[in-house]
Design an enzyme around this catalytic site. Sequence first.
Site, PDB file in Angstrom:
ATOM      1  N   GLU A 173     -14.647 -15.143  11.617  1.00  0.00           N
ATOM      2  CA  GLU A 173     -14.942 -14.180  12.679  1.00  0.00           C
ATOM      3  C   GLU A 173     -16.201 -14.603  13.439  1.00  0.00           C
ATOM      4  O   GLU A 173     -17.235 -14.890  12.818  1.00  0.00           O
ATOM      5  CB  GLU A 173     -15.144 -12.782  12.077  1.00  0.00           C
ATOM      6  N   LEU A 174     -16.137 -14.620  14.774  1.00  0.00           N
ATOM      7  CA  LEU A 174     -17.215 -15.148  15.619  1.00  0.00           C
ATOM      8  C   LEU A 174     -18.547 -14.427  15.377  1.00  0.00           C
ATOM      9  O   LEU A 174     -18.620 -13.193  15.487  1.00  0.00           O
ATOM     10  CB  LEU A 174     -16.811 -15.007  17.097  1.00  0.00           C
ATOM     11  N   ASP A 175     -19.594 -15.211  15.090  1.00  0.00           N
ATOM     12  CA  ASP A 175     -20.969 -14.703  14.981  1.00  0.00           C
ATOM     13  C   ASP A 175     -21.106 -13.541  14.004  1.00  0.00           C
ATOM     14  O   ASP A 175     -21.896 -12.616  14.229  1.00  0.00           O
ATOM     15  CB  ASP A 175     -21.490 -14.262  16.367  1.00  0.00           C
ATOM     16  N   ILE A 202     -15.451 -22.380  20.357  1.00  0.00           N
ATOM     17  CA  ILE A 202     -15.028 -21.545  19.238  1.00  0.00           C
ATOM     18  C   ILE A 202     -14.186 -22.401  18.293  1.00  0.00           C
ATOM     19  O   ILE A 202     -13.326 -23.172  18.736  1.00  0.00           O
ATOM     20  CB  ILE A 202     -14.228 -20.325  19.758  1.00  0.00           C
ATOM     21  N   SER A 240     -32.135 -28.991  21.765  1.00  0.00           N
ATOM     22  CA  SER A 240     -33.530 -28.833  21.318  1.00  0.00           C
ATOM     23  C   SER A 240     -33.598 -28.328  19.878  1.00  0.00           C
ATOM     24  O   SER A 240     -34.470 -28.744  19.110  1.00  0.00           O
ATOM     25  CB  SER A 240     -34.307 -27.916  22.267  1.00  0.00           C
ATOM     26  N   ASN A 241     -32.675 -27.447  19.496  1.00  0.00           N
ATOM     27  CA  ASN A 241     -32.661 -26.999  18.092  1.00  0.00           C
ATOM     28  C   ASN A 241     -32.285 -28.143  17.162  1.00  0.00           C
ATOM     29  O   ASN A 241     -32.883 -28.302  16.089  1.00  0.00           O
ATOM     30  CB  ASN A 241     -31.683 -25.835  17.918  1.00  0.00           C
ATOM     31  N   HIS A 298     -27.680 -18.260  16.608  1.00  0.00           N
ATOM     32  CA  HIS A 298     -27.174 -17.433  17.706  1.00  0.00           C
ATOM     33  C   HIS A 298     -28.350 -16.688  18.335  1.00  0.00           C
ATOM     34  O   HIS A 298     -29.171 -16.111  17.616  1.00  0.00           O
ATOM     35  CB  HIS A 298     -26.134 -16.442  17.173  1.00  0.00           C
ATOM     36  N   MET A 336     -20.910 -24.854  21.752  1.00  0.00           N
ATOM     37  CA  MET A 336     -20.360 -23.761  22.542  1.00  0.00           C
ATOM     38  C   MET A 336     -18.821 -23.702  22.538  1.00  0.00           C
ATOM     39  O   MET A 336     -18.228 -23.126  23.443  1.00  0.00           O
ATOM     40  CB  MET A 336     -20.890 -23.827  23.977  1.00  0.00           C
ATOM     41  N   THR A 390     -18.312 -17.904   9.410  1.00  0.00           N
ATOM     42  CA  THR A 390     -17.051 -17.443   8.832  1.00  0.00           C
ATOM     43  C   THR A 390     -16.040 -17.391   9.979  1.00  0.00           C
ATOM     44  O   THR A 390     -16.437 -17.527  11.148  1.00  0.00           O
ATOM     45  CB  THR A 390     -17.227 -16.041   8.204  1.00  0.00           C
TER      46      THR A 390
END
Length: 195
Positions: free
Chosen positions: A143-145, A92, A13-14, A109, A90, A141
């Site tokens: 590093e996640l989120d 990584i 949807s986004n 996010h 979804m 970047t």
Amino acid sequence: MTRVAILISGGGSNMLRLVEDMTGDHPARAVLVASNDPGAAGLARAAALGVPTAAVDHRDFPRDRAGFEAALLAPLLEAEPDILCLAGFMRILTPGFVERFDGRMLNIHPSLLPKYPGLHTHARAIEAGDAEAGATVHMVTPELDAGPMLGQARVPVLPGDTPDTLAARVLVQEHRLYPAVLRRFAAGDRTPVLL
Ligand code: GAR
């Protein structure tokens, strides 16, 4: 014309809101929607809007993230995007993949980062008794989120909220936030959008 590719895993949807916004005087156009799931409903929705699509099933690459990413990279590089948007993607991504799109990969996010990186954001906000929840668009970047924030939308957490009711309230704002951020970013402006 700035070229935008979008990665999705689900309904998209986004992604649809981004594609629909990229018309007229918008500085960018959607050139590819790709997914790690060939069954992602968003792929058919993108195709119906005339956007080229690609799917690389991550399940074909068990314990082989590098192989999955190499396969995903092929259609992406062919599409020559200037900007890569993650929209409900979804998986990584490894630092090597992220570095290829250094400074031009965005993600949305569903939390007010730096609160609640990772999964189950709405349940965690409710559990913590937070008065507010929301969504963040940020630069990706390794590093996640954790990359620099480009925009944030806030909503109240209401008495009786479940993770689903809160997610629905946040999603309405995601649909306003992400197109506003992409429009600004594609025009070279990184001033955060605050809704
Ligand atoms: C959105 O709420 C997005 O913020 C979230 O997944 C949903 C996708 O919905 N993203 C993440 O959780 C990323 N870790 P959509 O497919 O309808 O856009």
